[in-house]
Design a protein around this motif. Structure first.
Motif, PDB file in Angstrom:
ATOM      1  N   GLU A 184      22.295  47.921  29.572  1.00  0.00           N
ATOM      2  CA  GLU A 184      22.206  47.824  28.117  1.00  0.00           C
ATOM      3  C   GLU A 184      23.569  47.678  27.443  1.00  0.00           C
ATOM      4  OE1 GLU A 184      19.274  51.223  29.286  1.00  0.00           O
ATOM      5  OE2 GLU A 184      21.191  50.377  29.983  1.00  0.00           O
ATOM      6  N   ARG A 222      30.109  43.366  32.055  1.00  0.00           N
ATOM      7  CA  ARG A 222      29.586  44.169  33.151  1.00  0.00           C
ATOM      8  C   ARG A 222      30.752  44.528  34.069  1.00  0.00           C
ATOM      9  NH1 ARG A 222      25.431  46.831  34.060  1.00  0.00           N
ATOM     10  NH2 ARG A 222      24.721  45.973  36.039  1.00  0.00           N
ATOM     11  N   THR A 228      20.555  40.768  21.800  1.00  0.00           N
ATOM     12  CA  THR A 228      21.766  40.609  22.603  1.00  0.00           C
ATOM     13  C   THR A 228      21.425  39.970  23.944  1.00  0.00           C
ATOM     14  OG1 THR A 228      21.586  42.814  23.577  1.00  0.00           O
ATOM     15  CG2 THR A 228      22.837  42.613  21.511  1.00  0.00           C
ATOM     16  N   LEU A 234      23.033  38.676  27.975  1.00  0.00           N
ATOM     17  CA  LEU A 234      24.087  38.629  28.984  1.00  0.00           C
ATOM     18  C   LEU A 234      24.445  37.176  29.241  1.00  0.00           C
ATOM     19  CD1 LEU A 234      23.065  41.275  31.680  1.00  0.00           C
ATOM     20  CD2 LEU A 234      25.212  41.206  30.412  1.00  0.00           C
ATOM     21  N   ARG A 236      27.574  41.224  27.742  1.00  0.00           N
ATOM     22  CA  ARG A 236      26.502  41.273  26.742  1.00  0.00           C
ATOM     23  C   ARG A 236      27.080  41.095  25.346  1.00  0.00           C
ATOM     24  NH1 ARG A 236      21.371  42.417  26.835  1.00  0.00           N
ATOM     25  NH2 ARG A 236      21.456  43.293  28.952  1.00  0.00           N
ATOM     26  N   TRP A 290      30.812  40.985  21.256  1.00  0.00           N
ATOM     27  CA  TRP A 290      30.265  41.909  22.247  1.00  0.00           C
ATOM     28  C   TRP A 290      29.471  43.031  21.563  1.00  0.00           C
ATOM     29  CZ3 TRP A 290      30.887  38.666  25.696  1.00  0.00           C
ATOM     30  CH2 TRP A 290      32.115  38.134  26.097  1.00  0.00           C
ATOM     31  N   GLN A 350      22.588  46.704  23.621  1.00  0.00           N
ATOM     32  CA  GLN A 350      21.223  46.574  23.120  1.00  0.00           C
ATOM     33  C   GLN A 350      20.921  47.512  21.961  1.00  0.00           C
ATOM     34  OE1 GLN A 350      18.747  47.030  26.608  1.00  0.00           O
ATOM     35  NE2 GLN A 350      18.877  44.857  27.109  1.00  0.00           N
TER      36      GLN A 350
END
Length: 352
Positions: free
Chosen positions: A177, A182, A264, A266, A276, A323, A326
């Motif tokens: 989320e 990442r 949102t 990725l 994200r 950026w 969620q």
């Protein structure tokens, strides 16, 4: 010793070090309010990082975190980069701009930056954290010898075990989320895409390290849930974007309040690594071009930044790397110190 006691935190709250958003003022404000403020220096050099650290120290005597990117050394590929620029050319042309002729490696990995290590050993910030991987053991040993608390991000149990084996002090459990990049170590490996709550519980049981939960946490109730699952603290990033102390531009702040915040996505389009972001015109290009053809991180970022600059010059903010996690629709606009106090109050209410 727990991080809360070690740094005399008044609340189990860590402000996430989001590059391009976190500022020394934001970090210091969070620390002064009783949380752990953070700055991200992966997008600057040792000189810039030194200035940021010194500014934080000029604003607070409390602990703060300095975050570094430890990504794999990018492999330039002229043909691949030219093909990527060709794919983006129609978007550049829309704003009367030409794509760059070549792309550069705009950010050095900490693993390839001895000047950054020298600076950190000189200034010895209270906390240093790593994203995308771990530096060599001798580097970790040198930092540890200066009394620096060391953290690293994990997106799965194997990464957390590697962090434990390397002798770090705590692990940041980054759920799918979370906003921004990442923290996966190996881009060639499948991403299990574990959610924050599952990953937090898994690492609290199995990793053998204090856990800081990260991803989708926006209020005191989310912090309480993370603590109930065994985390020692919660890391919030998107929650601080709307604070006046952040570096988010007007377009970013507007997007955070708009419909895209509920969607949102990725994407690797911006930088070459999955991250994200709020759905916008740039993320929409994912339906038209193959994201897998993007150059290595951070080479692709050079193109993304150039396109965003061309768009902004014409009044279009929809090509920025906005950026957000969620939980973006739950963002609140207030000074960082006020947000920390609200979060602390909500946490007390949630835990009875």
């Amino acid at each position: 010793m727990s991080l809360i006691r070690r740094f005399d935190l008044q609340a189990p709250i860590v402000q996430a070090p989001m590059a391009g958003v976190s500022t020394p003022l934001l970090a210091a404000s969070v620390s002064e309010a009783g949380g752990l403020g953070s700055i991200a220096v992966g997008a600057t050099n040792a000189t810039g990082a030194r200035a940021m650290i010194e500014e934080v120290r000029s604003r607070t005597e409390r602990a703060f975190n300095v975050n570094l990117f430890v990504h794999q050394t990018p492999q330039p590929d002229a043909d691949r980069e030219a093909a990527w620029l060709k794919l983006l050319a129609p978007s550049f042309n829309e704003f009367g701009a030409e794509p760059p002729r070549t792309l550069r490696v705009i950010y050095r990995s900490f693993a390839d930056d001895p000047d950054m290590l020298t600076m950190l050993l000189d200034l010895a910030p209270p906390v240093v954290s790593f994203h995308f991987g771990l530096p060599p053991s001798d580097v970790l040993g040198a930092l540890r010898a200066r009394g620096i608390c060391l953290l690293a991000t994990a997106t799965n149990l194997d990464e957390a075990r590697a962090i434990k084996a390397a002798g770090l002090d705590a692990v940041v459990a980054q759920g799918i989320e979370a906003g921004g990049h990442r923290g996966v170590f190996d881009l060639s490996a499948p991403d299990d895409a574990l959610g924050t709550m599952v990953l937090t519980r898994l690492l609290a049981r199995e990793a053998g390290l204090p856990v800081i939960a990260a991803g989708g946490i926006m209020d005191g109730h989310g912090i309480a849930a993370a603590l109930d699952l065994g985390a020692e603290a919660a890391q919030l990033g998107t929650a601080f974007i709307a604070c006046p102390e952040s570096a988010a531009d007007d377009g970013y702040r507007m997007a955070l309040k708009g419909g895209g915040a509920c969607h949102t996505v990725l994407t690797t389009l911006f930088s070459g690594r999955p991250a994200r972001a709020i759905a916008n015109r740039f993320t929409a290009l994912g339906s038209q071009i193959d994201e897998r053809s993007a150059p290595d991180y951070p080479i692709a970022y050079d193109a993304g930044k150039a396109l965003n600059a061309a768009a902004k010059a014409k009044g279009e903010f929809g090509f920025g790397a906005q950026w957000a996690g969620q939980g973006a629709p739950l963002a609140r606009t207030m000074p960082a110190a006020s947000l920390i106090e609200v979060l602390r109050s909500e946490l007390r209410q949630a835990r009875g």
